[in-house]
Scaffold this motif. Structure first.
Motif, mmCIF file in Angstrom:
data_model
loop_
_atom_site.group_PDB
_atom_site.id
_atom_site.type_symbol
_atom_site.label_atom_id
_atom_site.label_comp_id
_atom_site.label_asym_id
_atom_site.label_seq_id
_atom_site.Cartn_x
_atom_site.Cartn_y
_atom_site.Cartn_z
ATOM 1 N N ARG A 272 -3.356 8.993 5.527
ATOM 2 C CA ARG A 272 -3.809 8.963 4.153
ATOM 3 C C ARG A 272 -3.280 7.469 3.732
ATOM 4 O O ARG A 272 -2.035 7.522 3.732
ATOM 5 N N VAL A 273 -4.182 6.482 3.299
ATOM 6 C CA VAL A 273 -3.805 5.296 2.786
ATOM 7 C C VAL A 273 -4.181 5.311 1.533
ATOM 8 O O VAL A 273 -5.587 5.682 1.406
ATOM 9 N N THR A 274 -3.385 4.618 0.604
ATOM 10 C CA THR A 274 -3.943 4.364 -0.723
ATOM 11 C C THR A 274 -3.752 2.893 -1.214
ATOM 12 O O THR A 274 -2.580 2.296 -0.972
ATOM 13 N N HIS B 178 2.292 -4.864 4.193
ATOM 14 C CA HIS B 178 1.323 -5.140 5.090
ATOM 15 C C HIS B 178 0.588 -6.249 5.155
ATOM 16 O O HIS B 178 0.795 -7.092 4.211
ATOM 17 N N LEU C 178 -3.307 0.257 11.420
ATOM 18 C CA LEU C 178 -4.010 1.209 10.804
ATOM 19 C C LEU C 178 -5.373 0.979 10.789
ATOM 20 O O LEU C 178 -5.833 0.075 9.900
ATOM 21 N N ASP D 54 4.224 9.908 -0.381
ATOM 22 C CA ASP D 54 3.286 8.617 -0.388
ATOM 23 C C ASP D 54 4.847 7.718 -0.427
ATOM 24 O O ASP D 54 5.689 7.981 -1.047
ATOM 25 N N SER E 17 -8.735 5.472 -1.695
ATOM 26 C CA SER E 17 -7.666 6.102 -0.597
ATOM 27 C C SER E 17 -8.760 6.389 0.551
ATOM 28 O O SER E 17 -10.025 6.689 0.301
ATOM 29 N N LEU F 191 0.777 -1.296 -0.026
ATOM 30 C CA LEU F 191 -0.153 0.055 0.025
ATOM 31 C C LEU F 191 0.986 1.127 0.168
ATOM 32 O O LEU F 191 1.980 1.190 -0.014
ATOM 33 N N TRP F 192 0.273 2.408 0.029
ATOM 34 C CA TRP F 192 0.973 3.755 0.083
ATOM 35 C C TRP F 192 0.429 4.345 1.275
ATOM 36 O O TRP F 192 -0.651 4.366 1.528
ATOM 37 N N VAL F 193 1.299 4.744 2.131
ATOM 38 C CA VAL F 193 0.766 5.562 3.242
ATOM 39 C C VAL F 193 1.567 6.899 2.911
ATOM 40 O O VAL F 193 2.671 7.077 2.722
#
Length: 128
Positions: A57-59, A29, A122, A24, A71, A16-18
């Motif tokens: 923010r998570v994508t 995970h 998260l 980012d 997102s 994922l991207w955090v």
């Protein structure tokens, strides 16, 4: 957006991207019982500022074509490795299982704790 959509995306892709400090960052995970868990520091992935954040923010992106699936904002909750709950123990076991290229998974969770790595939950901020 629903928790089911987030769960589906998180289960289909191990990354994922955090967003941390406006940037980012890619992270591996696991999804476990309604939340995303990841390891940072101590020789694992470097996610500066994550352990001190209260929200991020998570994508999640498609494993097939890289397009954004969803997102969302998530609450950041550190896991107490010295006294994990039953759910957290299961999440740590899942992290150990999914850790690619680890030199021996036996004792990996203990090595994370000893090396100063942090395990973070998260929790997606969505209406259930």
């Amino acid at each position: 957006m629903s928790l089911a959509l987030i769960e589906e995306g998180a289960k289909k892709s191990g990354i994922l991207w955090v967003s941390l400090a406006g940037r980012d960052r890619l992270a591996w995970h696991v999804w476990h019982q309604g939340a995303i868990y990841l390891v940072t520091g101590g020789g694992e992935q470097s996610l500066p500022g994550l352990t001190g954040a209260s929200r991020v923010r998570v994508t999640l992106r498609s494993k097939d074509n890289g397009a954004e699936l969803v997102s969302f904002d998530a609450d950041v909750e550190p896991v107490d490795q010295s006294a994990p709950s039953e759910t957290e123990t299961g999440a740590v076991a899942a992290l150990v299982k999914e850790r690619l290229n680890a030199s021996g998974t036996a004792g990996l969770a203990g090595r994370w704790a000893a090396s100063g790595a942090s395990i973070v939950r998260l929790r997606p901020d969505v209406a259930v």
